[in-house]
Each structure stands twice: as structure tokens, then as C-alpha cells.
Scaffold this active site. Structure first.
Site, PDB file in Angstrom:
ATOM      1  N   HIS A  63       1.029  -1.411   0.072  1.00 17.51           N
ATOM      2  CA  HIS A  63       0.183  -0.170  -0.010  1.00 17.51           C
ATOM      3  C   HIS A  63       1.044   1.492  -0.220  1.00 17.51           C
ATOM      4  O   HIS A  63       0.640   2.299  -0.125  1.00 17.51           O
ATOM      5  CB  HIS A  63      -1.047   0.287   1.187  1.00 17.51           C
ATOM      6  CG  HIS A  63      -1.879  -1.102   1.389  1.00 17.51           C
ATOM      7  ND1 HIS A  63      -2.831  -1.819   0.273  1.00 17.51           N
ATOM      8  CD2 HIS A  63      -1.880  -2.141   2.639  1.00 17.51           C
ATOM      9  CE1 HIS A  63      -3.040  -3.087   0.870  1.00 17.51           C
ATOM     10  NE2 HIS A  63      -2.598  -3.363   2.079  1.00 17.51           N
ATOM     11  N   HIS A  93       5.078   6.754   6.537  1.00 16.86           N
ATOM     12  CA  HIS A  93       4.614   6.173   5.364  1.00 16.86           C
ATOM     13  C   HIS A  93       4.916   7.131   4.634  1.00 16.86           C
ATOM     14  O   HIS A  93       4.029   8.482   5.167  1.00 16.86           O
ATOM     15  CB  HIS A  93       3.916   4.677   5.583  1.00 16.86           C
ATOM     16  CG  HIS A  93       3.234   5.112   5.883  1.00 16.86           C
ATOM     17  ND1 HIS A  93       2.116   5.405   7.791  1.00 16.86           N
ATOM     18  CD2 HIS A  93       1.146   6.132   5.154  1.00 16.86           C
ATOM     19  CE1 HIS A  93       1.250   6.229   7.407  1.00 16.86           C
ATOM     20  NE2 HIS A  93       0.799   6.332   6.662  1.00 16.86           N
ATOM     21  N   HIS A  95       1.954   9.119   0.293  1.00 13.84           N
ATOM     22  CA  HIS A  95       1.028   8.505  -0.008  1.00 13.84           C
ATOM     23  C   HIS A  95       1.252   9.710  -1.222  1.00 13.84           C
ATOM     24  O   HIS A  95       1.444  10.920  -0.749  1.00 13.84           O
ATOM     25  CB  HIS A  95      -0.628   9.257   0.811  1.00 13.84           C
ATOM     26  CG  HIS A  95      -0.441   8.742   2.408  1.00 13.84           C
ATOM     27  ND1 HIS A  95      -1.657   7.261   2.055  1.00 13.84           N
ATOM     28  CD2 HIS A  95      -0.288   8.432   3.738  1.00 13.84           C
ATOM     29  CE1 HIS A  95      -1.598   6.663   3.120  1.00 13.84           C
ATOM     30  NE2 HIS A  95      -1.344   7.779   4.118  1.00 13.84           N
ATOM     31  N   GLU A 105      -3.467  13.781   1.168  1.00 15.59           N
ATOM     32  CA  GLU A 105      -3.917  12.879   1.765  1.00 15.59           C
ATOM     33  C   GLU A 105      -5.270  13.795   2.013  1.00 15.59           C
ATOM     34  O   GLU A 105      -6.825  14.349   2.076  1.00 15.59           O
ATOM     35  CB  GLU A 105      -4.241  12.065   2.899  1.00 15.59           C
ATOM     36  CG  GLU A 105      -3.930  10.571   1.911  1.00 15.59           C
ATOM     37  CD  GLU A 105      -4.020   9.007   3.161  1.00 15.59           C
ATOM     38  OE1 GLU A 105      -3.604   8.996   4.158  1.00 15.59           O
ATOM     39  OE2 GLU A 105      -4.301   8.343   1.977  1.00 15.59           O
ATOM     40  N   HIS A 118       3.114  10.949   6.733  1.00 15.95           N
ATOM     41  CA  HIS A 118       2.420  10.261   7.800  1.00 15.95           C
ATOM     42  C   HIS A 118       3.871   9.586   9.211  1.00 15.95           C
ATOM     43  O   HIS A 118       3.850   8.677   8.413  1.00 15.95           O
ATOM     44  CB  HIS A 118       0.994   9.167   7.756  1.00 15.95           C
ATOM     45  CG  HIS A 118       0.868  10.275   6.970  1.00 15.95           C
ATOM     46  ND1 HIS A 118      -0.769   9.136   6.794  1.00 15.95           N
ATOM     47  CD2 HIS A 118       0.155  11.273   7.190  1.00 15.95           C
ATOM     48  CE1 HIS A 118      -1.532  10.265   5.622  1.00 15.95           C
ATOM     49  NE2 HIS A 118      -1.028  11.389   6.161  1.00 15.95           N
ATOM     50  N   THR A 198      -5.914   6.389   7.670  1.00 19.25           N
ATOM     51  CA  THR A 198      -6.437   6.694   5.968  1.00 19.25           C
ATOM     52  C   THR A 198      -6.488   5.422   5.471  1.00 19.25           C
ATOM     53  O   THR A 198      -6.958   5.774   4.037  1.00 19.25           O
ATOM     54  CB  THR A 198      -5.766   7.945   5.803  1.00 19.25           C
ATOM     55  OG1 THR A 198      -4.488   7.317   5.431  1.00 19.25           O
ATOM     56  CG2 THR A 198      -5.914   9.292   6.444  1.00 19.25           C
TER      57      THR A 198
HETATM   58  N1  LIG Z   1      -2.242   6.629   6.642  1.00 18.42           N
HETATM   59  S1  LIG Z   1      -2.606   6.529   8.172  1.00 18.42           S
HETATM   60  O1  LIG Z   1      -1.287   6.663   8.831  1.00 18.42           O
HETATM   61  O2  LIG Z   1      -4.204   6.837   8.827  1.00 18.42           O
HETATM   62  C1  LIG Z   1      -2.164   4.554   8.542  1.00 18.42           C
HETATM   63  C2  LIG Z   1      -1.880   4.664   9.724  1.00 18.42           C
HETATM   64  F1  LIG Z   1      -2.108   5.857  11.348  1.00 18.42           F
HETATM   65  C3  LIG Z   1      -1.356   3.412  10.651  1.00 18.42           C
HETATM   66  C4  LIG Z   1      -1.392   2.681   9.818  1.00 18.42           C
HETATM   67  C5  LIG Z   1      -1.745   2.651   8.510  1.00 18.42           C
HETATM   68  C6  LIG Z   1      -1.889   4.065   8.272  1.00 18.42           C
HETATM   69  F2  LIG Z   1      -1.728   4.229   7.122  1.00 18.42           F
HETATM   70 ZN   LIG Z   2      -0.248   7.732   5.950  1.00 14.55          ZN
END
Ligand SMILES: NS(=O)(=O)c1c(F)cccc1F
Ligand SMILES: [Zn+2]
Length: 260
Positions: A63, A93, A95, A105, A118, A198
Site C-alpha cells: 500500500h 510512510h 501517500h 490525503e 505520515h 486513512t
Molecule cells: N495513513 S495513516 O497514517 O492513517 C495509517 C496509520 F496511522 C496506521 C497504519 C496505517 C496507516 F496508513
Molecule cells: Zn498514511
């Protein structure tokens, strides 16, 4: 278990079928309307105590690309601001969009950014594990940082240089000694509101803290993320990892507060 993704059949508009909370009252992301945010004098600064943080690895989970940290003690925490406890850094991570398209997002005044970082933290004072915290209304705190295209980011190459090692879903490689403080903008002014993960399972457990100032990365650096694939090495269909973002969700009367 439940297979979800960002495609036409398994994407955000279909998630509610397996995850009914997708239509809940505190879903994320949202559109932030700056002039409607409440300037709250009681909302103090946030502190990022990452100096003794320990990164472990970088992975492609099908993902996004995720950097994970040692979270067995309070060596790297976020505290202050809207938070009643320190929250431990677990992972970060990204997006992002397709070539020439936005992929954040959250949006600001209806405008998206190229990408969104994030940093995911959990409340280890009140909960025994990340999993338990992820299901609690005050369990997680996610620091969101917008990425805008411009000049090369001087430190992002540390991450983009490693992406070829995690091209396929399920791949991971060592990634030690990386301190995410190098990815912060100069100002820690922020918006904050109560929301959710999210991605499925979309738990309504996140205190969102979004930095107002974006960081600048180059188109070239962002393009490196699009070399990643959603699919595993064993699958015959190669699907470029891009547009892995959920669009803004209804505010449902929530308040967005602004730091001073
Ligand atoms: N996108 S996000 O930051 O809300 C998120 C989390 F917090 C935790 C796990 C996966 C994820 F994608
Ligand atoms: Zn995220």
C-alpha cells in the site's frame, strides 16, 4: 482476510463494504479550511524527541513504503500540543499521486499537495501494544507533513536511494540510523483534529497533527516512489504504486484547531 487497495474495484469508495466505519463520524482525511480553524490559546507547541530514535527497516507493504522504528521504550516520542501523554514513534510512510498529479490525503482550502508524509505514534502510557492503541479513541497520534514539488530535498535521497530494494509488495531491507527529524519543515505550527486511520481498518483512533508548512522535494525524487509496485514479485500483473491516497471525508461537525 479482506483485500483492499486503491483501484476501481477495491479502492476507497468500496472500503465501506468490509469496513463500515468508513462512513463513521470521525473519518480521515479531511479538507482543512484555515479560516474556519479555531485559534486555541491553550494549544501549546508540539515537541518531537527523536534524538535517540532507532530506525529498523524500510518495507513495501503493498500500500505504501514504510520505515519502522524500535518502539519498545520511549526513545522517540511526540508530546505536547493536543496530546495528554507522550506517544511513541512506530513508523512513517507516504501517500502520493500519479505523474503530474497531486497525491496528498488532506487538502487545504480544497487544494491538494503532491504527497503527504505520515509519522505514526501510539499511546504507550495507556495501551499495552500498538494494536490495542489503534483501536482506542486516544490511541494514536499521526504527524502529517505535506510535500510540495520544487528543488531536491537534501535528505530525501536517503529514502529514495533505498526504494529499488523494496520494489515489490512484501519486500523489506535494513534501514538503520535514519532520523526523520531531517524531514521536518522549519515551522512546527499545525492544525489538529480528531480522526481515523486513512487506510482499512479505518479505526477512529487518531489525533491528527498536520504541519502548516510543507517540505519541498523534486519531481524527480517523487518520481522514484512511482517505481514501487503494488504487486508482489510472484504476481504476473505489474501495478505501479501511485495514487495511494484516500480523498477527504465529511467533517461531520468536527472542530479543527490551529496552534498559535
Ligand atoms: N495513513 S495513516 O497514517 O492513517 C495509517 C496509520 F496511522 C496506521 C497504519 C496505517 C496507516 F496508513
Ligand atoms: Zn498514511
Amino acid at each position: 482476510g479482506h483485500h483492499w487497495g486503491y483501484g476501481k474495484e477495491d479502492g476507497p469508495s468500496a472500503w465501506h463494504k468490509n469496513y463500515p466505519v468508513a462512513q463513521g463520524n470521525r473519518q480521515s482525511p479531511i479538507d482543512i479550511i484555515p479560516e474556519e480553524a479555531t485559534r486555541d490559546r491553550d494549544l501549546g507547541p508540539i515537541f518531537l524527541d527523536y534524538d535517540r530514535c532507532t530506525s529498523i527497516n524500510i518495507a513495501n507493504n503493498g500500500h505504501s513504503v514504510v520505515v519502522e522504528f524500535v518502539d519498545s521504550d520511549d526513545r522517540s516520542v511526540i508530546r505536547g500540543g493536543p496530546l495528554d501523554n507522550p506517544y511513541r514513534l512506530k513508523q512513517f510512510h507516504f501517500h502520493w499521486g500519479g505523474k503530474g498529479h497531486d497525491g496528498s490525503e488532506h487538502t487545504v482550502g480544497g487544494i491538494g499537495y503532491a504527497s503527504e508524509l505520515h509519522l505514526v505514534h501510539w499511546n504507550a502510557v495507556k495501551y499495552r501494544s500498538f494494536g490495542d492503541a489503534a483501536e482506542a479513541p486516544d490511541g494514536l497520534a499521526v504527524l502529517g507533513i505535506f510535500l510540495e514539488t520544487g528543488d531536491d530535498h537534501r535528505w530525501l535521497h536517503m529514502i529514495t536511494d533505498a526504494l529499488f530494494m523494496v520494489k515489490y509488495k512484501g519486500s523489506d531491507t535494513d534501514f538503520k540510523g535514519f532520523n526523520p527529524k531531517c524531514l521536518l519543515p522549519s515551522s512546527l505550527h499545525y492544525w489538529t483534529y480528531l480522526g481515523s486511520l486513512t487506510t482499512p481498518p479505518l479505526h477512529e483512533s487518531v489525533t491528527w497533527i498536520l504541519l502548516k508548512e510543507p517540505i519541498i522535494v523534486s519531481d524527480k525524487q517523487l518520481g522514484m516512489f512511482r517505481m514501487l509496485l503494488f504487486n508482489g514479485e510472484d504476481e504476473d500483473e505489474r501495478k505501479r504504486m501511485e495514487n495511494n491516497f484516500r480523498p477527504p471525508q465529511p467533517l461531520k461537525g468536527r472542530e479543527v484547531r490551529s496552534s498559535n
